[in-house]
Design an enzyme around this catalytic site. Structure first.
Site, PDB file in Angstrom:
ATOM      1  N   ASP A   1      25.132  -8.162   7.995  1.00  0.00           N
ATOM      2  CA  ASP A   1      25.168  -8.992   7.075  1.00  0.00           C
ATOM      3  C   ASP A   1      26.438  -9.014   7.056  1.00  0.00           C
ATOM      4  O   ASP A   1      27.399 -10.457   6.840  1.00  0.00           O
ATOM      5  CB  ASP A   1      24.648  -8.940   5.668  1.00  0.00           C
ATOM      6  CG  ASP A   1      24.731 -10.047   4.189  1.00  0.00           C
ATOM      7  OD1 ASP A   1      24.527 -11.255   5.442  1.00  0.00           O
ATOM      8  OD2 ASP A   1      25.582  -9.875   3.441  1.00  0.00           O
TER       9      ASP A   1
ATOM     10  N   LEU B   1       1.099  -1.491  -0.222  1.00  0.00           N
ATOM     11  CA  LEU B   1      -0.223   0.186  -0.248  1.00  0.00           C
ATOM     12  C   LEU B   1       0.872   1.286   0.234  1.00  0.00           C
ATOM     13  O   LEU B   1       0.407   2.678   0.023  1.00  0.00           O
ATOM     14  CB  LEU B   1      -0.853   0.111   1.201  1.00  0.00           C
ATOM     15  CG  LEU B   1      -1.890  -0.780   1.192  1.00  0.00           C
ATOM     16  CD1 LEU B   1      -2.531  -1.266   1.896  1.00  0.00           C
ATOM     17  CD2 LEU B   1      -2.863  -1.859   0.400  1.00  0.00           C
ATOM     18  N   CYS B   2       1.545   1.252  -0.302  1.00  0.00           N
ATOM     19  CA  CYS B   2       3.035   2.392  -0.345  1.00  0.00           C
ATOM     20  C   CYS B   2       2.610   3.116  -1.164  1.00  0.00           C
ATOM     21  O   CYS B   2       2.998   2.053  -2.417  1.00  0.00           O
ATOM     22  CB  CYS B   2       4.469   2.102   0.588  1.00  0.00           C
ATOM     23  SG  CYS B   2       4.884   2.795   1.776  1.00  0.00           S
ATOM     24  N   HIS B   3       2.833   4.293  -1.799  1.00  0.00           N
ATOM     25  CA  HIS B   3       2.817   4.915  -3.261  1.00  0.00           C
ATOM     26  C   HIS B   3       4.484   4.876  -3.753  1.00  0.00           C
ATOM     27  O   HIS B   3       4.976   4.834  -2.774  1.00  0.00           O
ATOM     28  CB  HIS B   3       2.475   6.197  -2.938  1.00  0.00           C
ATOM     29  CG  HIS B   3       0.785   6.492  -2.358  1.00  0.00           C
ATOM     30  ND1 HIS B   3       0.556   6.468  -1.346  1.00  0.00           N
ATOM     31  CD2 HIS B   3      -0.340   6.131  -3.426  1.00  0.00           C
ATOM     32  CE1 HIS B   3      -0.445   6.772  -1.316  1.00  0.00           C
ATOM     33  NE2 HIS B   3      -0.899   6.298  -2.179  1.00  0.00           N
TER      34      HIS B   3
ATOM     35  N   MET C   1       8.132   6.436   5.697  1.00  0.00           N
ATOM     36  CA  MET C   1       8.461   5.106   5.099  1.00  0.00           C
ATOM     37  C   MET C   1       9.934   5.235   4.486  1.00  0.00           C
ATOM     38  O   MET C   1      10.486   3.666   4.782  1.00  0.00           O
ATOM     39  CB  MET C   1       7.567   4.124   3.507  1.00  0.00           C
ATOM     40  CG  MET C   1       5.800   4.370   4.663  1.00  0.00           C
ATOM     41  SD  MET C   1       6.116   3.472   6.209  1.00  0.00           S
ATOM     42  CE  MET C   1       7.097   1.959   6.674  1.00  0.00           C
ATOM     43  N   GLU C   2      10.412   5.993   3.166  1.00  0.00           N
ATOM     44  CA  GLU C   2      11.077   5.234   2.420  1.00  0.00           C
ATOM     45  C   GLU C   2      12.742   6.053   3.855  1.00  0.00           C
ATOM     46  O   GLU C   2      13.308   4.755   3.573  1.00  0.00           O
ATOM     47  CB  GLU C   2      11.667   6.560   1.502  1.00  0.00           C
ATOM     48  CG  GLU C   2      10.051   6.112   0.197  1.00  0.00           C
ATOM     49  CD  GLU C   2       9.116   6.016   0.097  1.00  0.00           C
ATOM     50  OE1 GLU C   2       8.398   5.321  -0.081  1.00  0.00           O
ATOM     51  OE2 GLU C   2       8.541   7.088   1.539  1.00  0.00           O
TER      52      GLU C   2
END
Length: 161
Positions: free
Chosen positions: A128, A75-77, A113-114
């Site tokens: 990692d 649902l993120c654009h 969000m980014e």
């Protein structure tokens, strides 16, 4: 408190329609920490890590991740980011590395969000690359520090005000 915007009237997941929003310059900063042994941090800072410059690789991973956020988070654009920066600062007194991201665009929706995705993937990449020498590392403190733009204007984390 505002209603959840990703749920429609029937309680179903819903991508928010931002077409009616005004385009503004939007910016978000986020941070994360990777706690590790003093020896691991020393190896990284001295450039003695057998995998090379871990910060450069983690920086690229964070930038790439910010650009792919809409593929990772439902649902993120998809956004046309104009700026993504990922920076690292060693905190030897706390045996950790602080990661900070900045994401920026001119658009109709925010970039929190980014920014969060950038620091998260940069932290995962750091983990990692160092897990063979320090499997006990801890990723912590992932959060938004600041956001600007849009209808809500400027927001700053309480401890940063």
């Amino acid at each position: 408190m505002a209603e959840f915007s990703h749920i429609n009237q029937r309680g179903e997941a819903n991508m928010v329609d931002v077409s009616g929003k005004t385009q503004t310059v939007r910016e978000a900063r986020a941070e994360a920490y990777v706690r590790m042994s003093p020896e691991t941090l020393a190896k990284i800072l001295a450039g003695d890590h057998h995998k090379g410059d871990v910060f450069s690789v983690a920086r690229i991973a964070g930038i790439q991740a910010a650009k792919q956020t809409s593929s990772l988070i439902p649902l993120c654009h998809p956004l046309m980011l104009s700026k993504v920066a990922v920076d690292f600062s060693a905190e030897p007194a706390h045996n950790r590395v602080r990661i900070e991201s900045l994401c920026k665009l001119t658009g109709q929706t925010g970039v929190e969000m980014e920014a969060l995705t950038a620091v998260s993937v940069a932290a995962l990449t750091l983990f990692d690359m160092c897990k063979a020498v320090d499997p006990g590392m801890v990723i912590e403190g992932i959060r938004v520090l600041e956001k600007q733009g849009g209808k809500t204007g400027h927001w700053l984390a309480e401890d940063k005000q």
